[in-house]
Design a protein around this motif. Sequence first.
Motif, mmCIF file in Angstrom:
data_model
loop_
_atom_site.group_PDB
_atom_site.id
_atom_site.type_symbol
_atom_site.label_atom_id
_atom_site.label_comp_id
_atom_site.label_asym_id
_atom_site.label_seq_id
_atom_site.Cartn_x
_atom_site.Cartn_y
_atom_site.Cartn_z
ATOM 1 N N PRO A 141 -45.243 16.436 9.862
ATOM 2 C CA PRO A 141 -44.289 15.387 10.041
ATOM 3 C C PRO A 141 -44.279 14.340 11.147
ATOM 4 C CG PRO A 141 -43.635 17.567 10.498
ATOM 5 C CD PRO A 141 -45.057 17.690 9.854
ATOM 6 N N GLU A 142 -44.920 14.811 12.194
ATOM 7 C CA GLU A 142 -44.945 13.643 13.284
ATOM 8 C C GLU A 142 -45.974 12.632 13.260
ATOM 9 O OE1 GLU A 142 -47.447 17.407 14.280
ATOM 10 O OE2 GLU A 142 -45.617 17.119 13.637
ATOM 11 N N TYR B 69 -34.256 7.901 3.504
ATOM 12 C CA TYR B 69 -35.565 7.745 4.758
ATOM 13 C C TYR B 69 -36.730 7.139 3.772
ATOM 14 C CZ TYR B 69 -32.170 10.122 7.484
ATOM 15 O OH TYR B 69 -31.321 10.576 8.570
ATOM 16 N N TYR C 230 -35.425 14.788 3.419
ATOM 17 C CA TYR C 230 -36.040 14.408 4.768
ATOM 18 C C TYR C 230 -36.163 15.599 5.935
ATOM 19 C CZ TYR C 230 -35.788 12.187 9.476
ATOM 20 O OH TYR C 230 -36.220 12.060 10.746
ATOM 21 N N GLU C 231 -34.816 16.473 5.926
ATOM 22 C CA GLU C 231 -34.848 17.341 6.781
ATOM 23 C C GLU C 231 -36.051 18.555 6.249
ATOM 24 O OE1 GLU C 231 -32.823 17.808 9.326
ATOM 25 O OE2 GLU C 231 -31.862 15.896 8.896
ATOM 26 N N LYS D 286 -39.225 17.150 7.825
ATOM 27 C CA LYS D 286 -39.292 17.206 9.388
ATOM 28 C C LYS D 286 -39.856 18.776 9.595
ATOM 29 C CE LYS D 286 -35.068 16.379 10.701
ATOM 30 N NZ LYS D 286 -33.917 15.971 11.493
ATOM 31 N N THR D 287 -39.740 19.771 8.918
ATOM 32 C CA THR D 287 -40.254 21.142 8.989
ATOM 33 C C THR D 287 -41.700 21.159 8.659
ATOM 34 O OG1 THR D 287 -38.047 22.006 9.213
ATOM 35 C CG2 THR D 287 -39.789 23.368 8.949
#
Length: 290
Positions: free
Chosen positions: A55-56, A68, A102-103, A106-107
């Motif tokens: 994700p980063e 998003y 989106y949550e 992120k993981t």
Amino acid sequence: TAYEIKECDWSSDVCSSDLALTSPFALNAIPVHLNASFNNDASGSYVRGLIHVAPEAITVHENADGTYELQFEVLVYAFGDNGLPVDHLDRIATLKMPKDLYERFKTAGLVYDVAFPMKKPGGYQIRVALRDKESGKIGSASQFVDVPDLRKKRLILSGISFATVGDRAAGKTANDDLDALTATSQRSFARGDLLTYGVRIFNAKQDQTVSKLNMRVRVYYEGDMVLDGQWKALGPDSFADPLRPVALGSLSLGPSMRPGSYVLEVTVRDDLRDAKHQLAVQRLDFEVRP
């Protein structure tokens, strides 16, 4: 989830890139993982590539409507054993996500799924490069895949697919298509996970409507066998497609397992074949995290 996919050529202005054909495959500014494997369906043999991106690694923007959005470019090539490309794809992908997805992103990051039809058997190197459209950062990965000749009628297995049911002790369960893709692409699991796996079987013999297929699983850690499973007959659920039955199983990754690299070995035995030709084996490495 909404995807907008269009053709893209990394060597043209469409992608705003002057990169040479092979240069993206040597760059690793962002983490990219690839799991490529052979499979076959009614349309023929193909190599499926699951590309996982952390994700980063991708720039994400929030839209006015609360969704998003991210955009990335992907370049995938299949090279034959002579070093020449036999197929490729160039894509720009735009992904719009609601807040709940989106949550999750992120993981877990994201998985890009591609497939190459393979007209000829042989060994192929699959190379992928992925670039964040905004930052321009690139990550790459590669993997060798053997495409067998099904016409020779020997017993053959597809690549191994993974899925996982989360931490059972904590009451967390997640076992949908997205989790299966993420698990197979990353091949990384936590102690306490229940790891499920499966292979498709080709050229199994049949005596009228009866097949006699058995499966055994073994697990290795740093070359040492740590699990020697028993032979188990495949049940009726494995034969939804009689021409391509599946072998499914699961492993409990106990809390005492040592972190590190493991190899899962799946063997299928066809008792309707002679002893010399009744076995087919497939292996895949995976990681157990601390």
